[in-house]
Design an enzyme around this catalytic site. Structure first.
Site, PDB file in Angstrom:
ATOM      1  N   THR A  15       0.827  -1.305  -0.032  1.00 33.25           N
ATOM      2  CA  THR A  15      -0.189   0.099   0.194  1.00 33.25           C
ATOM      3  C   THR A  15       0.903   1.329  -0.026  1.00 33.25           C
ATOM      4  O   THR A  15       1.911   1.228   0.244  1.00 33.25           O
ATOM      5  CB  THR A  15      -0.971  -0.052   1.307  1.00 33.25           C
ATOM      6  OG1 THR A  15      -0.192   0.119   2.327  1.00 33.25           O
ATOM      7  CG2 THR A  15      -1.898  -1.425   1.296  1.00 33.25           C
ATOM      8  N   ASP A  16       0.137   2.351  -0.287  1.00 25.87           N
ATOM      9  CA  ASP A  16       0.751   3.706  -0.237  1.00 25.87           C
ATOM     10  C   ASP A  16       0.476   4.162   1.221  1.00 25.87           C
ATOM     11  O   ASP A  16      -0.166   3.566   2.031  1.00 25.87           O
ATOM     12  CB  ASP A  16       0.460   4.683  -1.307  1.00 25.87           C
ATOM     13  CG  ASP A  16      -1.154   4.785  -1.561  1.00 25.87           C
ATOM     14  OD1 ASP A  16      -1.643   4.707  -0.305  1.00 25.87           O
ATOM     15  OD2 ASP A  16      -1.726   5.347  -2.600  1.00 25.87           O
ATOM     16  N   GLN A  17       1.078   5.625   1.327  1.00 24.72           N
ATOM     17  CA  GLN A  17       0.878   6.074   2.665  1.00 24.72           C
ATOM     18  C   GLN A  17      -0.699   6.200   3.013  1.00 24.72           C
ATOM     19  O   GLN A  17      -0.907   6.317   4.317  1.00 24.72           O
ATOM     20  CB  GLN A  17       1.305   7.424   2.620  1.00 24.72           C
ATOM     21  CG  GLN A  17       1.596   8.284   3.862  1.00 24.72           C
ATOM     22  CD  GLN A  17       2.311   9.554   4.000  1.00 24.72           C
ATOM     23  OE1 GLN A  17       2.652  10.068   2.809  1.00 24.72           O
ATOM     24  NE2 GLN A  17       2.936   9.783   5.057  1.00 24.72           N
ATOM     25  N   VAL A  20      -3.766   2.416   0.755  1.00 25.01           N
ATOM     26  CA  VAL A  20      -4.500   1.956  -0.849  1.00 25.01           C
ATOM     27  C   VAL A  20      -3.439   1.096  -1.193  1.00 25.01           C
ATOM     28  O   VAL A  20      -2.039   1.716  -1.627  1.00 25.01           O
ATOM     29  CB  VAL A  20      -5.081   3.211  -1.485  1.00 25.01           C
ATOM     30  CG1 VAL A  20      -5.448   2.688  -2.913  1.00 25.01           C
ATOM     31  CG2 VAL A  20      -6.218   3.964  -0.815  1.00 25.01           C
TER      32      VAL A  20
END
Length: 141
Positions: A15-17, A20
């Site tokens: 995931t990103d920050q 997501v």
């Protein structure tokens, strides 16, 4: 048409920050689904590779519909979209834990000789695999 179902837990590293799933990870999940489909049909890539055959990707098409997020499980549905005896097309749908469609896509592959990279005839080289794909591919309605 046979559909393989695979469940995968979304890992933090995918995931990103914002929590997501980063888009490229869906390709990895499609590979997991494709491998499961092949195993469910009684075959595996390792056996094919030991026999000197590779199956490179020749085309990808992915459409993103909704995000998958950290802490969820996703379900990967995989099927044989089309099969010609040399080329394979797999279809994918990935759903988040709430059952919301996150991705639809296809990948195309060809079987080639590992030494020459020339396409091989699956029907001749792997008759059982050929028959399983013929019997389980998507049929037009």
């Amino acid at each position: 048409m046979f559909i393989a179902n695979t469940e995968v837990a979304v890992r933090y590293a995918e995931t990103d920050q914002m929590g997501v799933v980063y888009h490229a990870n869906y390709l990895v999940w499609c590979e997991i689904g494709r491998t499961k489909l092949i195993e469910d049909l009684g075959f595996n890539y390792a056996m094919m590779e030991k026999m000197g055959v590779l199956s490179p990707v020749t085309s990808l098409e992915m459409k993103y519909h909704a995000p998958a997020k950290y802490g969820e499980n996703v379900t990967i549905e995989t099927w044989i979209e089309a099969y010609t005896g040399v080329r394979f097309s797999y279809g994918y749908k990935i759903f988040n834990q709430k059952g919301i469609l996150c991705l639809t896509g296809t990948s195309e592959h060809v079987c080639v000789d590992a030494d020459t990279f020339k396409p091989i005839n699956v029907k001749k080289r792997f008759p059982d695999w050929h028959e399983a794909y013929e019997n389980n591919k998507k049929t037009e309605v």
